[in-house]
Design an enzyme around this catalytic site. Structure first.
Site, mmCIF file in Angstrom:
data_model
loop_
_atom_site.group_PDB
_atom_site.id
_atom_site.type_symbol
_atom_site.label_atom_id
_atom_site.label_comp_id
_atom_site.label_asym_id
_atom_site.label_seq_id
_atom_site.Cartn_x
_atom_site.Cartn_y
_atom_site.Cartn_z
ATOM 1 N N HIS A 227 0.830 -1.208 0.000
ATOM 2 C CA HIS A 227 0.000 0.000 0.000
ATOM 3 C C HIS A 227 0.860 1.251 0.000
ATOM 4 C CE1 HIS A 227 -2.793 3.158 1.161
ATOM 5 N NE2 HIS A 227 -3.760 2.357 0.741
ATOM 6 N N GLU B 125 0.669 3.725 -3.168
ATOM 7 C CA GLU B 125 0.989 5.114 -2.844
ATOM 8 C C GLU B 125 2.461 5.205 -2.443
ATOM 9 O OE1 GLU B 125 -1.605 6.559 0.171
ATOM 10 O OE2 GLU B 125 -3.440 5.988 -0.893
ATOM 11 N N HIS C 100 -7.956 -3.207 -2.562
ATOM 12 C CA HIS C 100 -6.783 -2.926 -3.401
ATOM 13 C C HIS C 100 -6.333 -4.175 -4.153
ATOM 14 C CE1 HIS C 100 -6.032 1.206 -2.380
ATOM 15 N NE2 HIS C 100 -6.059 0.946 -1.085
#
Length: 323
Positions: free
Chosen positions: A202, A234, A266
């Site tokens: 992530h 990210e 995700h």
């Protein structure tokens, strides 16, 4: 984990929790598992297995979940009155329909007489969310009263994230090395398929995500037989850099897995979805054969053991007895 297995795990947890009396003289310690959470019932097994392992290790200590995501908590609370959903998902523990945040969960435990709390996060890194978690717990632990007996908590300990934490108490590089050791089955799967191993983490845009670079380095040192790459949703290394490196290295086949505790939104959409912007589709467009594996890290027993170790370390450092 199949629904029947999840249901069995939930039943075991329910039995253990109901068997633990809320009596301060008998049980003054409790455990809170602080997770971001997931709305995907198919991803719940990762979290439930962590809870099951912790409860099995400390059968006389209550173990509760707290979800840090406001959106996810509201989604589960909305499902509480959805009879159709509940009937279709008997594997979901009753407690999940009223899951609270860390503050609410600690307040409930304090009201029930528990004064020594170990909060073990299921987060991966000492990033934004873990920093906020420490702010909450430090504030509660720091509450003082004129008369000591009215102090709400004796001690609140916080177990470090999966990839370690900053500071002299525990060497984060050792935590990374232990995590790499726990991922040996992923390497074996990729080797069997003659593929490189690619993880989607992530990450975040606010704090350094250099730990992922270090984990990738350690993976390639420990398992030179398979090339391992890590990219992030990210922060850095981002997907564009990942794709460029795969192209530069001539990689034509990959096993794609989430570097996340659950295979939730995700993993299902951004990683393995069929939309044109998913990692799977973009890699396929670059001529790479992709095998997505929708299993969170919580599905791996060796990874769950790392959380147990961090929990035990936090309890020992604070002098909190867990039974």
């Amino acid at each position: 984990m199949k629904p029947l297995k999840i249901a069995a795990a939930a039943a075991l947890l329910s039995a253990n929790l109901s068997a633990a009396p809320l009596n301060e003289s008998d049980h003054s310690s409790a455990i809170v598992l602080a997770a971001f959470g997931t709305t995907y019932d198919s991803a719940l097994s990762s979290l439930l297995q962590i809870q099951q392992d912790v409860q099995a290790a400390y059968p006389d200590t209550p173990v509760h979940f707290a979800f840090t995501s406001n959106i996810i908590r509201k989604r589960w609370q909305a499902r509480r009155d959805d009879a159709e959903y509940r009937a279709a998902h008997p594997e979901v523990p009753e407690s999940l329909y009223s899951v609270k945040n860390v503050l609410g969960t600690l307040a409930d435990l304090q009201d029930q007489g528990y004064r020594d709390i170990v909060v073990q996060t299921t987060l991966l890194t000492h990033g934004e969310e873990f920093t906020d978690l420490l702010a909450y717990t430090d504030a509660l632990a720091g509450i003082d009263t004129v008369k000591a007996r009215w102090k709400p908590f004796n001690r609140i300990a916080v177990g470090r994230p999966l990839m370690g934490s900053w500071g002299p108490a525990f060497e984060y590089r050792e935590d990374l090395a232990k995590l790499a050791e726990s991922l040996s089955a992923d390497v074996a799967m990729a080797k069997e398929q003659g593929a490189a191993l690619v993880y989607m983490g992530h990450g975040n845009d606010h704090l350094s995500t250099g730990l992922y670079y270090e984990l990738e380095e350690l993976m390639n040192q420990q398992y030179p037989q398979v090339s391992t790459y890590v990219g992030l949703v990210e922060g850095h290394p981002d997907f564009d850099r990942l794709k460029s490196r795969l192209s530069e290295d001539g990689v034509t086949k990959v096993v794609l897995k989430p570097m996340m505790v659950v295979a939730g939104d995700h993993a299902t959409n951004d990683m393995a979805g069929d939309e044109e912007d998913s990692w799977k589709v973009q890699l396929q467009g670059a001529g790479i054969e992709v095998t997505p594996v929708l299993k969170g890290l919580g599905e791996t027993p060796q990874v769950r053991q790392r959380y147990l170790t961090h929990l035990a370390d936090a309890a020992d450092a604070a002098g909190i007895a867990l039974n």
